[in-house]
Design an enzyme around this catalytic site. Structure first.
Site, PDB file in Angstrom:
ATOM      1  N   ALA A 152       0.869  -1.171   0.000  1.00 37.10           N
ATOM      2  CA  ALA A 152       0.000   0.000   0.000  1.00 37.10           C
ATOM      3  C   ALA A 152       0.908   1.224   0.000  1.00 37.10           C
ATOM      4  O   ALA A 152       2.059   1.155   0.441  1.00 37.10           O
ATOM      5  CB  ALA A 152      -0.880  -0.021   1.237  1.00 37.10           C
ATOM      6  N   GLY A 159       0.689  -4.889   0.973  1.00 39.97           N
ATOM      7  CA  GLY A 159      -0.481  -4.951   0.097  1.00 39.97           C
ATOM      8  C   GLY A 159      -0.189  -5.627  -1.229  1.00 39.97           C
ATOM      9  O   GLY A 159      -1.083  -6.197  -1.852  1.00 39.97           O
ATOM     10  N   GLU A 215      -0.578  -9.141  -0.575  1.00 40.94           N
ATOM     11  CA  GLU A 215      -2.000  -9.366  -0.301  1.00 40.94           C
ATOM     12  C   GLU A 215      -2.833  -9.354  -1.588  1.00 40.94           C
ATOM     13  O   GLU A 215      -3.753 -10.158  -1.743  1.00 40.94           O
ATOM     14  CB  GLU A 215      -2.488  -8.309   0.704  1.00 40.94           C
ATOM     15  CG  GLU A 215      -1.830  -8.517   2.076  1.00 40.94           C
ATOM     16  CD  GLU A 215      -2.032  -7.355   3.030  1.00 40.94           C
ATOM     17  OE1 GLU A 215      -1.759  -6.201   2.647  1.00 40.94           O
ATOM     18  OE2 GLU A 215      -2.447  -7.599   4.172  1.00 40.94           O
ATOM     19  N   GLU A 222       4.679  -4.901   7.260  1.00 38.32           N
ATOM     20  CA  GLU A 222       3.960  -3.760   7.848  1.00 38.32           C
ATOM     21  C   GLU A 222       4.382  -3.476   9.285  1.00 38.32           C
ATOM     22  O   GLU A 222       4.345  -2.341   9.744  1.00 38.32           O
ATOM     23  CB  GLU A 222       2.438  -4.003   7.814  1.00 38.32           C
ATOM     24  CG  GLU A 222       1.831  -4.021   6.420  1.00 38.32           C
ATOM     25  CD  GLU A 222       1.777  -5.406   5.784  1.00 38.32           C
ATOM     26  OE1 GLU A 222       2.561  -6.289   6.200  1.00 38.32           O
ATOM     27  OE2 GLU A 222       0.949  -5.596   4.880  1.00 38.32           O
TER      28      GLU A 222
HETATM   29  N1  CAA Z   1       4.654   3.141  -0.789  1.00 33.46           N
HETATM   30  C1  CAA Z   1       5.069   4.280  -1.375  1.00 33.46           C
HETATM   31  N2  CAA Z   1       6.232   4.388  -2.061  1.00 33.46           N
HETATM   32  C2  CAA Z   1       7.010   3.283  -2.122  1.00 33.46           C
HETATM   33  C3  CAA Z   1       6.641   2.050  -1.522  1.00 33.46           C
HETATM   34  C4  CAA Z   1       5.389   2.008  -0.837  1.00 33.46           C
HETATM   35  N3  CAA Z   1       4.924   0.888  -0.269  1.00 33.46           N
HETATM   36  N4  CAA Z   1       7.631   1.154  -1.732  1.00 33.46           N
HETATM   37  C5  CAA Z   1       8.569   1.786  -2.462  1.00 33.46           C
HETATM   38  N5  CAA Z   1       8.201   3.072  -2.695  1.00 33.46           N
HETATM   39  C6  CAA Z   1       8.954   4.096  -3.422  1.00 33.46           C
HETATM   40  C7  CAA Z   1      10.121   4.626  -2.607  1.00 33.46           C
HETATM   41  O1  CAA Z   1       9.708   5.588  -1.681  1.00 33.46           O
HETATM   42  C8  CAA Z   1      11.020   5.162  -3.703  1.00 33.46           C
HETATM   43  O2  CAA Z   1      10.504   6.401  -4.113  1.00 33.46           O
HETATM   44  P1  CAA Z   1      11.498   7.710  -4.214  1.00 33.46           P
HETATM   45  O3  CAA Z   1      12.438   7.338  -5.322  1.00 33.46           O
HETATM   46  O4  CAA Z   1      10.558   8.807  -4.560  1.00 33.46           O
HETATM   47  O5  CAA Z   1      12.157   7.822  -2.886  1.00 33.46           O
HETATM   48  C9  CAA Z   1      10.786   4.177  -4.853  1.00 33.46           C
HETATM   49  O6  CAA Z   1       9.548   3.528  -4.568  1.00 33.46           O
HETATM   50  C10 CAA Z   1      11.861   3.130  -4.952  1.00 33.46           C
HETATM   51  O7  CAA Z   1      11.973   2.474  -3.706  1.00 33.46           O
HETATM   52  P2  CAA Z   1      13.348   2.295  -2.922  1.00 33.46           P
HETATM   53  O8  CAA Z   1      14.311   3.402  -3.238  1.00 33.46           O
HETATM   54  O9  CAA Z   1      13.037   2.071  -1.473  1.00 33.46           O
HETATM   55  O10 CAA Z   1      13.894   0.955  -3.605  1.00 33.46           O
HETATM   56  P3  CAA Z   1      14.890  -0.116  -2.958  1.00 33.46           P
HETATM   57  O11 CAA Z   1      15.285  -1.018  -4.069  1.00 33.46           O
HETATM   58  O12 CAA Z   1      15.952   0.546  -2.198  1.00 33.46           O
HETATM   59  O13 CAA Z   1      13.999  -0.953  -1.908  1.00 33.46           O
HETATM   60  C11 CAA Z   1      12.024  -2.116  -1.182  1.00 33.46           C
HETATM   61  C12 CAA Z   1      12.933  -1.751  -2.367  1.00 33.46           C
HETATM   62  C13 CAA Z   1      12.753  -3.064  -0.240  1.00 33.46           C
HETATM   63  C14 CAA Z   1      10.804  -2.815  -1.749  1.00 33.46           C
HETATM   64  C15 CAA Z   1      11.611  -0.825  -0.427  1.00 33.46           C
HETATM   65  O14 CAA Z   1      11.115   0.114  -1.354  1.00 33.46           O
HETATM   66  C16 CAA Z   1      10.573  -1.018   0.639  1.00 33.46           C
HETATM   67  O15 CAA Z   1      10.870  -1.535   1.709  1.00 33.46           O
HETATM   68  N6  CAA Z   1       9.323  -0.589   0.361  1.00 33.46           N
HETATM   69  C17 CAA Z   1       8.249  -0.614   1.330  1.00 33.46           C
HETATM   70  C18 CAA Z   1       7.737  -2.010   1.568  1.00 33.46           C
HETATM   71  C19 CAA Z   1       6.646  -2.007   2.607  1.00 33.46           C
HETATM   72  O16 CAA Z   1       6.867  -1.651   3.755  1.00 33.46           O
HETATM   73  N7  CAA Z   1       5.424  -2.398   2.223  1.00 33.46           N
HETATM   74  C20 CAA Z   1       4.287  -2.416   3.085  1.00 33.46           C
HETATM   75  C21 CAA Z   1       3.485  -1.140   2.940  1.00 33.46           C
HETATM   76  S1  CAA Z   1       2.199  -0.997   4.138  1.00 33.46           S
HETATM   77  C22 CAA Z   1       0.963  -2.004   3.549  1.00 33.46           C
HETATM   78  O17 CAA Z   1       1.054  -2.579   2.491  1.00 33.46           O
HETATM   79  C23 CAA Z   1      -0.240  -2.105   4.458  1.00 33.46           C
HETATM   80  C24 CAA Z   1      -1.172  -3.215   4.088  1.00 33.46           C
HETATM   81  O18 CAA Z   1      -1.204  -4.254   4.681  1.00 33.46           O
HETATM   82  C25 CAA Z   1      -2.104  -3.033   3.035  1.00 33.46           C
END
Ligand code: CAA
Length: 260
Positions: free
Chosen positions: A66, A111, A114, A134
């Site tokens: 998400a 998400g 999911e 999360e």
């Molecule tokens: N939401 C918004 N933006 C996101 C995102 C997310 N879930 N995941 C990645 N992005 C964005 C980053 O912010 C980044 O944007 P900018 O260039 O503007 O900074 C871009 O995508 C590229 O990401 P990274 O630079 O972080 O890429 P990476 O290769 O270094 O890392 C990753 C990859 C490990 C997937 C890392 O992006 C990450 O940990 N993302 C978040 C994962 C996460 O926590 N997901 C759960 C979200 S909460 C949820 O989903 C609730 C639910 O149950 C529904």
């Protein structure tokens, strides 16, 4: 119809839907949800479309979750008032009775994992990574991770993943039963589309009822599920496609399906 955050394409009777926010690793915001609901509704309405494939653009992510930036400043009253995330199940999963496949290319986190689990089955690329991270954000799964992941892989792995946020790679996901198959990334879309064409080539009512009866296994007791299965089988025996399918077998030729 054109969309802002997804792409749609028809390949014969298969609808390909692609999450298309590669700069945000296909993070799922409200616009993505609304557009997916619209695209899947279009797929559902179109009698010529028999199976769909959902994938992510780029080679890095199916969806990284998400959209954290959308959620960061949202007040609790809004999450609760809007029943945030409810639409994923009520307006998407439950509204789509035709079969669809998730082709997971890369990260499927939060998400993203999911949504993949909302599909009827998952085909993963060899670089796929699944996770429910999360907890690291001070929250927990909100779109079905605690429920669908536990049903798919069992308590031990689901609990570990939700409590530690560790990712499961494609090989482990296949061993654990989360995905039906793992293929090299370069072959993922060809494989997923060919699989979807196979499903699309089946008698449509039998395909829909097969989906319905397998899904019932998660909702009912064994006795109720077996009864529902028998009733659906018996209903199918009244279809023209049943007569055609059995005649085609006896006559050693492919069946020609009418969807009735
Ligand atoms: N939401 C918004 N933006 C996101 C995102 C997310 N879930 N995941 C990645 N992005 C964005 C980053 O912010 C980044 O944007 P900018 O260039 O503007 O900074 C871009 O995508 C590229 O990401 P990274 O630079 O972080 O890429 P990476 O290769 O270094 O890392 C990753 C990859 C490990 C997937 C890392 O992006 C990450 O940990 N993302 C978040 C994962 C996460 O926590 N997901 C759960 C979200 S909460 C949820 O989903 C609730 C639910 O149950 C529904």
């Amino acid at each position: 119809m054109t969309y802002e955050t997804i792409l749609t394409h028809h390949d014969g009777a298969v609808t390909l839907i692609t999450l298309n926010r590669p700069q945000a690793l296909n993070a799922l915001n409200t616009t993505v949800l609304e557009e997916l609901i619209a695209a899947f509704a279009e797929f559902e309405r179109d009698d010529g479309q028999r199976c769909a494939v959902l994938t992510g653009s780029g080679e890095k992510a199916f969806a990284a979750g998400a959209d954290i930036k959308e959620m960061a400043d949202k007040p609790t009253a809004a999450f609760y008032g809007e029943d945030f995330f409810a639409g994923w199940t009520s307006r998407l999963v439950k509204a789509v009775r035709k079969p669809w496949i998730a082709a997971v290319n890369g990260f499927a986190l939060g998400g993203g994992c999911e949504v993949a689990m909302m599909a009827d089955f998952i085909i993963a690329s060899d670089n796929a990574q699944f996770g429910q991270p999360e907890i690291k954000l001070g929250v927990a799964p909100g779109m079905g991770g605690s429920q669908r992941l536990t049903r798919a892989v069992g308590k031990a792995k689901a609990m570990e993943m939700c409590l530690t946020g560790r990712m499961m790679d494609a090989a482990e996901a296949e061993r654990a039963g989360l995905v039906s198959r793992v293929v090299p990334l370069a072959e993922l879309m060809d494989d997923a589309m060919a699989t979807a064409r196979t499903v699309a080539g089946m008698p449509p009512l039998a395909a829909m009822m097969s989906k319905e009866m397998v899904d019932m296994a998660f909702e009912t007791t064994l006795d109720q599920g077996l009864l529902a299965e028998r009733r659906m089988f018996q209903v199918l025996t009244a279809t023209e496609d049943k007569a055609e399918g059995m005649a085609a077998f006896v006559e050693k030729r492919p069946g020609q399906w009418k969807g009735r």
